[in-house]
Design an enzyme around this catalytic site. Structure first.
Site, PDB file in Angstrom:
ATOM      1  CD  GLN A 207      -5.930  13.118  62.348  1.00 24.66           C
ATOM      2  OE1 GLN A 207      -5.803  14.121  61.649  1.00 24.66           O
ATOM      3  NE2 GLN A 207      -6.961  12.945  63.162  1.00 24.66           N
ATOM      4  CD  GLU A 208      -2.757   6.213  57.019  1.00 27.39           C
ATOM      5  OE1 GLU A 208      -2.995   5.703  55.919  1.00 27.39           O
ATOM      6  OE2 GLU A 208      -2.242   5.579  57.961  1.00 27.39           O
TER       7      GLU A 208
ATOM      8  CG  LEU B 182       5.416   0.688  42.118  1.00 26.83           C
ATOM      9  CD1 LEU B 182       4.474   1.882  42.069  1.00 26.83           C
ATOM     10  CD2 LEU B 182       5.041  -0.339  41.057  1.00 26.83           C
TER      11      LEU B 182
ATOM     12  CG  HIS C 239       5.299   5.887  55.021  1.00 27.28           C
ATOM     13  ND1 HIS C 239       5.462   4.557  54.697  1.00 27.28           N
ATOM     14  CD2 HIS C 239       6.047   6.100  56.126  1.00 27.28           C
ATOM     15  CE1 HIS C 239       6.269   3.994  55.584  1.00 27.28           C
ATOM     16  NE2 HIS C 239       6.638   4.910  56.453  1.00 27.28           N
TER      17      HIS C 239
ATOM     18  CG  ASP D 265       8.035   4.440  52.485  1.00 29.76           C
ATOM     19  OD1 ASP D 265       7.096   4.498  51.669  1.00 29.76           O
ATOM     20  OD2 ASP D 265       8.235   3.460  53.213  1.00 29.76           O
TER      21      ASP D 265
ATOM     22  CG  ASN E 266       3.215   5.986  49.233  1.00 29.61           C
ATOM     23  OD1 ASN E 266       2.230   5.247  49.193  1.00 29.61           O
ATOM     24  ND2 ASN E 266       4.237   5.763  50.060  1.00 29.61           N
TER      25      ASN E 266
ATOM     26  CG  MET F 226       0.747  -3.537  51.010  1.00 29.49           C
ATOM     27  SD  MET F 226       1.467  -2.145  51.937  1.00 29.49           S
ATOM     28  CE  MET F 226       2.558  -3.034  53.043  1.00 29.49           C
ATOM     29  NE  ARG F 227       4.595  -7.140  45.008  1.00 29.26           N
ATOM     30  CZ  ARG F 227       5.176  -8.129  45.655  1.00 29.26           C
ATOM     31  NH1 ARG F 227       4.696  -8.553  46.807  1.00 29.26           N
ATOM     32  NH2 ARG F 227       6.253  -8.686  45.176  1.00 29.26           N
TER      33      ARG F 227
ATOM     34  CB  THR G   1      11.789   9.909  44.531  1.00 32.23           C
ATOM     35  OG1 THR G   1      11.975   9.506  45.888  1.00 32.23           O
ATOM     36  CG2 THR G   1      11.317  11.356  44.481  1.00 32.23           C
TER      37      THR G   1
HETATM   38  C1  GRF Z   1      -2.387   2.706  55.444  1.00 29.74           C
HETATM   39  O1  GRF Z   1      -1.977   2.806  56.767  1.00 29.74           O
HETATM   40  C2  GRF Z   1      -1.330   3.293  54.556  1.00 29.74           C
HETATM   41  O2  GRF Z   1      -0.723   4.401  55.094  1.00 29.74           O
HETATM   42  C3  GRF Z   1      -0.376   2.139  54.477  1.00 29.74           C
HETATM   43  O3  GRF Z   1      -1.189   1.008  54.358  1.00 29.74           O
HETATM   44  C4  GRF Z   1      -2.435   1.272  54.977  1.00 29.74           C
HETATM   45  C5  GRF Z   1      -3.486   1.034  53.936  1.00 29.74           C
HETATM   46  O4  GRF Z   1      -4.765   1.070  54.447  1.00 29.74           O
HETATM   47  N1  GRF Z   1       0.579   2.334  53.439  1.00 29.74           N
HETATM   48  P1  GRF Z   1      -5.994   1.115  53.460  1.00 29.74           P
HETATM   49  O5  GRF Z   1      -5.843  -0.032  52.460  1.00 29.74           O
HETATM   50  O6  GRF Z   1      -5.995   2.453  52.777  1.00 29.74           O
HETATM   51  O7  GRF Z   1      -7.201   0.909  54.335  1.00 29.74           O
END
Ligand code: GRF
Length: 196
Positions: free
Chosen positions: A174-175, A94, A110, A146, A108, A91-92, A142
């Site tokens: 899904q991630e 870059l 998103h 995002d 990344n 969450m920083r 880049t």
């Molecule tokens: C995820 O939703 C990711 O897409 C977003 O932050 C969340 C991180 O979740 N950027 P985790 O730390 O992987 O559980």
């Protein structure tokens, strides 16, 4: 040759765990280090328990000195000889100074179907817009936030009774499918977008 991956987290690190758990057997990459700006990130404790090297660089002492913070990260990374960086809930922001040397080698995830909803609060914004479909994207990093070429996307249907929380939970599932699948392909030099 096996690729060495650094994974950057700020929180629970569930995506990091999905990536690590996939990097076994014939996977072309292995986790080399987990990096966080937050010593209390759940992901750091989990990585240590797995025997994975960790590096914590607290951003707070640097204040607005982003370049110094990034130099500290670069110095911490040096001994790990990374081939690929995966941002996974880091969450920083870059800056170009850090991102440019990693061009084409930093990914990344998103939680939106980019180019929709860059930045924060993606699930609430998708609901407010009345979208019937939402999802997540893995992209090359880049200097623009995002942005960057899409390496894969996974879609979920939006339900009429969804809240940002219920929608986020379904996207997160899904991630955990998408990011490992994309990294596996990417480490094997396949950058064709994967659409799940
Ligand atoms: C995820 O939703 C990711 O897409 C977003 O932050 C969340 C991180 O979740 N950027 P985790 O730390 O992987 O559980």
């Amino acid at each position: 040759m096996t690729k060495r991956v650094g994974i950057f987290v700020s929180g629970g690190g569930s995506n990091m765990r999905a990536l690590v758990n996939d990097m076994t057997g014939d996977h072309p990459a292995r986790p080399a280090v987990v990096v966080s700006n937050n010593a209390d990130a759940g992901g750091i404790a989990w990585a240590r328990a797995q025997g994975i090297a960790t590096e914590v660089i607290d951003h707070r002492p640097y204040g607005r000195e982003r370049a110094s913070f990034e130099t500290a990260i670069t110095q911490a990374l040096a001994p790990h000889a990374l081939d690929i960086i995966c941002l996974a809930g880091f969450m920083r922001v870059l800056t170009e100074g850090f991102v440019a040397p990693w061009a084409g080698r930093m990914l990344n995830i998103h939680p939106s179907l980019l180019p929709k909803y860059k930045g924060l609060h993606t699930h609430a914004r998708a609901l407010e817009a009345g979208d019937t479909e939402h999802g997540c994207t893995v992209h090359l990093v880049t200097p623009a936030l995002d942005d960057g070429p899409v390496l894969g996307q996974a879609r979920v249907a939006v339900h009429p009774d969804d809240t940002p929380e219920t929608l986020a939970a379904r996207v997160l599932v899904q991630e955990h499918r998408l990011y490992p699948a994309v990294l596996r392909r990417f480490a094997g030099r396949n950058t064709d977008p994967l659409m799940l």
